[in-house]
Design a protein around this motif. Structure first.
Motif, short mmCIF file in Angstrom:
data_model
loop_
_atom_site.label_atom_id
_atom_site.label_comp_id
_atom_site.label_asym_id
_atom_site.label_seq_id
_atom_site.Cartn_x
_atom_site.Cartn_y
_atom_site.Cartn_z
N LEU A 254 10.32 26.36 26.44
CA LEU A 254 9.75 25.54 25.39
C LEU A 254 10.71 24.52 24.80
O LEU A 254 11.92 24.75 24.71
CB LEU A 254 9.22 26.43 24.26
N ALA A 255 10.14 23.40 24.38
CA ALA A 255 10.87 22.34 23.71
C ALA A 255 10.75 22.53 22.20
O ALA A 255 9.89 23.26 21.70
CB ALA A 255 10.31 20.98 24.11
N ASP A 256 11.60 21.86 21.48
CA ASP A 256 11.66 21.96 20.02
C ASP A 256 10.32 21.68 19.35
O ASP A 256 9.99 22.31 18.35
CB ASP A 256 12.73 20.99 19.51
N ASP A 257 9.54 20.76 19.88
CA ASP A 257 8.27 20.41 19.23
C ASP A 257 7.11 21.34 19.62
O ASP A 257 5.96 21.07 19.30
CB ASP A 257 7.91 18.96 19.52
N GLN A 258 7.42 22.45 20.27
CA GLN A 258 6.38 23.41 20.68
C GLN A 258 6.43 24.70 19.85
O GLN A 258 6.02 25.76 20.30
CB GLN A 258 6.50 23.70 22.17
N ARG A 259 6.88 24.60 18.60
CA ARG A 259 7.00 25.79 17.74
C ARG A 259 5.64 26.43 17.49
O ARG A 259 5.54 27.66 17.45
CB ARG A 259 7.66 25.42 16.43
N ALA A 260 4.61 25.63 17.29
CA ALA A 260 3.27 26.20 17.04
C ALA A 260 2.81 27.01 18.25
O ALA A 260 2.21 28.08 18.10
CB ALA A 260 2.27 25.09 16.72
N LEU A 261 3.10 26.51 19.44
CA LEU A 261 2.74 27.23 20.66
C LEU A 261 3.51 28.54 20.77
O LEU A 261 2.94 29.58 21.13
CB LEU A 261 3.01 26.33 21.86
N ALA A 262 4.79 28.51 20.42
CA ALA A 262 5.59 29.74 20.42
C ALA A 262 4.99 30.75 19.45
O ALA A 262 4.90 31.95 19.75
CB ALA A 262 7.03 29.45 20.03
N GLY A 263 4.53 30.28 18.30
CA GLY A 263 3.91 31.16 17.32
C GLY A 263 2.60 31.76 17.82
O GLY A 263 2.33 32.94 17.60
N ARG A 264 1.80 30.95 18.50
CA ARG A 264 0.53 31.45 19.05
C ARG A 264 0.76 32.58 20.04
O ARG A 264 0.05 33.58 20.05
CB ARG A 264 -0.21 30.33 19.79
N PHE A 265 1.75 32.41 20.91
CA PHE A 265 2.02 33.40 21.95
C PHE A 265 2.79 34.61 21.44
O PHE A 265 3.03 35.55 22.19
CB PHE A 265 2.76 32.76 23.13
N SER A 266 3.20 34.60 20.17
CA SER A 266 3.91 35.76 19.61
C SER A 266 3.08 36.50 18.57
O SER A 266 3.51 37.53 18.06
CB SER A 266 5.25 35.33 19.01
N ALA A 267 1.89 35.99 18.25
CA ALA A 267 1.05 36.61 17.22
C ALA A 267 0.50 37.96 17.67
O ALA A 267 0.13 38.13 18.84
CB ALA A 267 -0.10 35.67 16.87
N GLU A 268 0.46 38.90 16.75
CA GLU A 268 -0.16 40.21 17.02
C GLU A 268 -1.63 40.02 17.34
O GLU A 268 -2.30 39.19 16.72
CB GLU A 268 -0.01 41.12 15.81
N GLY A 269 -2.15 40.79 18.27
CA GLY A 269 -3.56 40.75 18.60
C GLY A 269 -4.03 39.42 19.17
O GLY A 269 -5.20 39.07 19.07
N ARG A 270 -3.11 38.68 19.79
CA ARG A 270 -3.45 37.35 20.33
C ARG A 270 -4.49 37.47 21.44
O ARG A 270 -4.51 38.46 22.17
CB ARG A 270 -2.21 36.64 20.81
N PRO A 271 -5.32 36.45 21.57
CA PRO A 271 -6.33 36.46 22.63
C PRO A 271 -5.72 36.11 23.98
O PRO A 271 -4.50 35.94 24.11
CB PRO A 271 -7.31 35.37 22.18
N SER A 272 -6.55 35.94 24.96
CA SER A 272 -6.15 35.56 26.31
C SER A 272 -5.27 34.31 26.28
O SER A 272 -5.48 33.41 25.47
CB SER A 272 -7.41 35.27 27.14
N ALA A 273 -4.30 34.26 27.17
CA ALA A 273 -3.44 33.08 27.27
C ALA A 273 -4.25 31.83 27.55
O ALA A 273 -3.90 30.74 27.12
CB ALA A 273 -2.39 33.29 28.36
N ARG A 274 -5.36 31.99 28.26
CA ARG A 274 -6.24 30.86 28.56
C ARG A 274 -6.74 30.21 27.27
O ARG A 274 -6.83 29.00 27.17
CB ARG A 274 -7.40 31.35 29.40
#
Length: 154
Positions: free
Chosen positions: A62-82
């Motif tokens: 990940l790049a510096d401007d992808q923090r929101a994406l990093a947060g999405r993929f680290s959230a508890e109970g996250r849905p499918s990666a798709r």
């Protein structure tokens, strides 16, 4: 260990039914020749279970401007990666079928060669079997995790 800066990546796995993904900071290069990397995952977590079962995964650095994406993929109970990449340019890796983020700084496709149980984690050593094209127009600022927060490098 929170004071040791580490890179931030998203690991994805296509398990034939769904797409699994998680933000990781325990991903490093082990060998240049042959190219081998190491991924460490919580042994009780679903990521470790699916990586062991499938035997392959993709990693998007990940790049510096992808923090929101990093947060999405680290959230508890996250849905499918798709669902997590909805609205994000991406494609499937040629070798693994796993999601690769087009906006990443770099991406790798990996095939597990060995796993080792260490404490509460499973360490996967994997051969790099592909280097998908990503980040063609990216300036190159990487993201790191340090002190429990994401930071830009560069």
């Amino acid at each position: 260990m929170a004071l040791l800066p580490t890179g931030v990546s998203v690991v994805t796995i296509a398990d034939g039914r769904d797409d699994i993904g998680a933000t990781v900071s325990a991903f490093v290069s082990v060998s240049a020749n042959p190219p081998v990397v190491m991924l460490s995952a919580d042994s009780q977590g679903y990521v470790a279970e699916v990586v062991e079962w499938v035997g392959a995964f993709a990693v998007s650095v990940l790049a510096d401007d992808q923090r929101a994406l990093a947060g999405r993929f680290s959230a508890e109970g996250r849905p499918s990666a798709r669902l997590l990449v909805s609205g994000q340019p991406h494609h499937r890796g040629e070798h693994t079928g796993a999601i690769v983020l087009d906006g990443a700084l770099a991406a790798l496709e990996c095939s597990v060669r060995q796993k080792v149980e260490v404490g509460d984690h499973t360490v996967f050593f994997a051969d790099v079997v592909g280097l998908p094209e990503v980040g063609a127009d990216r300036p190159g600022r990487a993201m790191a995790r340090w002190g429990g927060r994401y930071h830009g490098l560069g």
